[in-house]
Design a protein around this motif. Structure first.
Motif, short mmCIF file in Angstrom:
data_model
loop_
_atom_site.label_atom_id
_atom_site.label_comp_id
_atom_site.label_asym_id
_atom_site.label_seq_id
_atom_site.Cartn_x
_atom_site.Cartn_y
_atom_site.Cartn_z
N ASP A 1 0.97 -1.51 0.23
CA ASP A 1 0.04 -0.11 0.04
C ASP A 1 0.88 1.22 -0.15
O ASP A 1 0.69 2.11 -0.74
CB ASP A 1 -0.96 -0.02 1.34
CG ASP A 1 -2.05 -0.91 1.16
OD1 ASP A 1 -2.59 -0.87 0.28
OD2 ASP A 1 -2.31 -1.56 2.35
N LYS B 1 1.12 4.10 -2.97
CA LYS B 1 0.67 5.48 -2.80
C LYS B 1 1.81 6.35 -3.16
O LYS B 1 1.79 7.57 -3.76
CB LYS B 1 0.30 5.78 -1.38
CG LYS B 1 -0.93 4.87 -0.95
CD LYS B 1 -1.49 5.39 0.28
CE LYS B 1 -2.49 4.42 1.04
NZ LYS B 1 -2.77 4.63 2.21
N VAL C 1 -5.73 4.08 -2.31
CA VAL C 1 -5.17 3.01 -2.96
C VAL C 1 -5.56 2.64 -4.43
O VAL C 1 -4.79 2.56 -5.33
CB VAL C 1 -5.14 1.77 -2.16
CG1 VAL C 1 -4.90 0.36 -2.69
CG2 VAL C 1 -4.51 2.09 -0.77
N HIS D 1 -1.77 -5.77 1.28
CA HIS D 1 -2.20 -5.03 2.32
C HIS D 1 -1.72 -5.57 3.65
O HIS D 1 -2.54 -5.34 4.52
CB HIS D 1 -4.02 -5.05 2.35
CG HIS D 1 -4.36 -4.64 0.94
ND1 HIS D 1 -3.97 -3.66 0.20
CD2 HIS D 1 -5.13 -5.38 0.31
CE1 HIS D 1 -4.76 -3.71 -0.70
NE2 HIS D 1 -5.45 -4.71 -1.10
#
Lengths: 308, 308
Positions: free
Chosen positions: B171, B175, B183, B202
């Motif tokens: 994640d 980003k 996301v 995740h």
């Protein structure tokens, strides 16, 4: 079977990267009730002030929600103001005007006392326990709480947890309640406090239901996890958790029975309603859904997670 | 079909709330290779020092991993030291002795150049691109990267991303790479940089695969999400991401084709191998698994997420 929810009906003033709304209809019981209303008959026990008028009433009426337990007090309705930055997972509270909610003493109309499904939204655990005790022959009790009660009213909350069959909280709350850093370990500790099952909500990652030793008959011990939809633009995350609870409990009440199968589907419907909630400000998206739209999204959730 | 992995073979000195290990065999290519070896033939291109002996070699040999591309240099093997606090999601690095890894120039044996599946583990993107260009007729290229390259070597990384079919990152990395806070939005931006598909991990919540416009033929645009197991005691999270990649890419290579069906199952096998990895320190749990144990856990993952 019908469901009764006790909690807040409020106005929210919200700012997010997607815009801003003023005195938008909100509150846990509102989000919960609207979402549950797509699955079963809903009764609300809450308090509002003189600024709660026909416009707000119409939102509930349109969804056939019974407002016989809505108390009207002199003064203003609970009003919360908050904003979200780029990290939509955390709200910054700008103000909390409790107004008439400060003196809220839930009084159940006699006709409500045998409602088979009950949801105790996030209010003072002493009030939650009191409501629970006013009920007769309830089939399933769900409950919510938050950091404020976990930290400051632990003893009262422990009493409430003994009266709740199903607790729905988020990761942070579960860890705080159990004084644990691992979610699965926290789940086992919380289950030992009373609830037969525990739903831990993971925000944008979905939710997991855990079962304890003294869980529902024939439910098994394996946890079950439901997703949420990866949504490009979350406009307003307010009420996502209450919407999850409304979809989850509403579906169970609509089915009238708690089995591993209904619980699994309830987890999916919870995620579905939460995913609708965040698509627009306040409860806007939740006021005009159709069962078809809900079923369509349910299928998307299935496709998102199922191998076959 | 066989798979080639290029990355680090290392020693790790790790402390976690569950204990401490000294100079434990690790490195991205080790975790990846061991996990992939349960599904297909594995070839490793890496560099080790004089302290890499028969004991370490035996771990690979036992899993039939081809070490024909393992370079041996004068000096010591890459050695990382780190620790985890109660929040197991973040490692604190105590030391990074790159040693022989500092001068690593991947040289592919001629017999390796036509390996149909390739995984570029987390190394300098310039080396990743160089390896990719040494290959002939490769069917599928997977890749990984990290914050260090995203922030400090963005131009080189952008070139690598054009050569990678499948990118696997977490994640935070997604980003950062997309300069986005959401996301799903980050996923779309990263896909526009080149990869046909993007797996975003995740951590304890599983992983999602996203597809772009120019994705694999017939794959569709719907994302797919696989869970991880809620594990009571994570002993050592080191290598969980590399293990996911090894299960994911290894399964695809074993199947020899990339379809929506094989990708979905690969996501599950990725989660399965990641869940084994964290159960013990280093690669211990990954050295002695059986296909039965893997299939059993696959079924637990299915039961965790499937309605029927």
């Amino acid at each position: 079977m019908s469901i009764l929810v006790v909690g807040s009906v409020a106005f929210d003033t919200i700012k997010s990267p997607s815009g801003r709304v003023e005195k938008e209809l909100g509150g846990a019981a509102t989000y919960f009730g609207l979402c549950a209303s797509y699955f079963t008959d809903v009764r609300i026990v809450a308090v509002v002030g003189e600024d709660f008028g026909p416009e707000q009433e119409a939102v509930f009426k349109k969804r056939n929600i019974d407002l016989g337990g809505l108390q009207r007090s002199a003064g203003k309705t609970f009003h919360w103001g908050g904003e979200y930055g780029e990290n939509l997972n955390e709200a910054k509270t700008n103000f909390t005007h409790l107004n008439v909610f400060e003196q809220f003493k839930p009084q159940l109309p006699a006709s409500y006392r045998e409602t088979p499904f009950l949801f105790l939204a996030n209010i003072d655990p002493e009030l939650q326990s009191e409501v629970r005790r006013q009920m007769n022959g309830t089939k399933l009790v769900g409950g919510d709480t938050m950091n404020y009660w976990i930290n400051g009213h632990r003893a009262a909350l422990m009493e409430t947890l003994k009266l709740v069959d199903l607790l729905l909280i988020n990761d942070t709350e579960a860890k705080m309640l159990a004084k644990e850093t691992s979610v699965p370990r926290a789940a086992q500790k919380v289950l030992a406090m009373g609830p037969k099952a525990l739903v831990i909500k993971h925000g944008e990652y979905g939710a997991t239901i855990f079962f304890g030793d003294g869980s529902f008959k024939g439910i098994g011990h394996h946890p079950f996890r439901a997703p949420t939809l990866p949504i490009d633009e979350v406009k307003d995350p307010t009420g996502a958790g209450d919407s999850f609870a409304g979809g989850f409990m509403g579906y169970l009440a609509g089915q009238g029975k708690v089995t591993r199968e209904t619980l699994k589907r309830a987890m999916f419907y919870g995620g579905v309603m939460g995913s609708f909630a965040v698509e627009d400000f306040g409860t806007r998206r939740l006021q005009n859904l159709t069962r078809d739209e809900i079923e369509e999204r349910f299928q998307i959730f299935r496709e998102l997670t199922h191998l076959d």
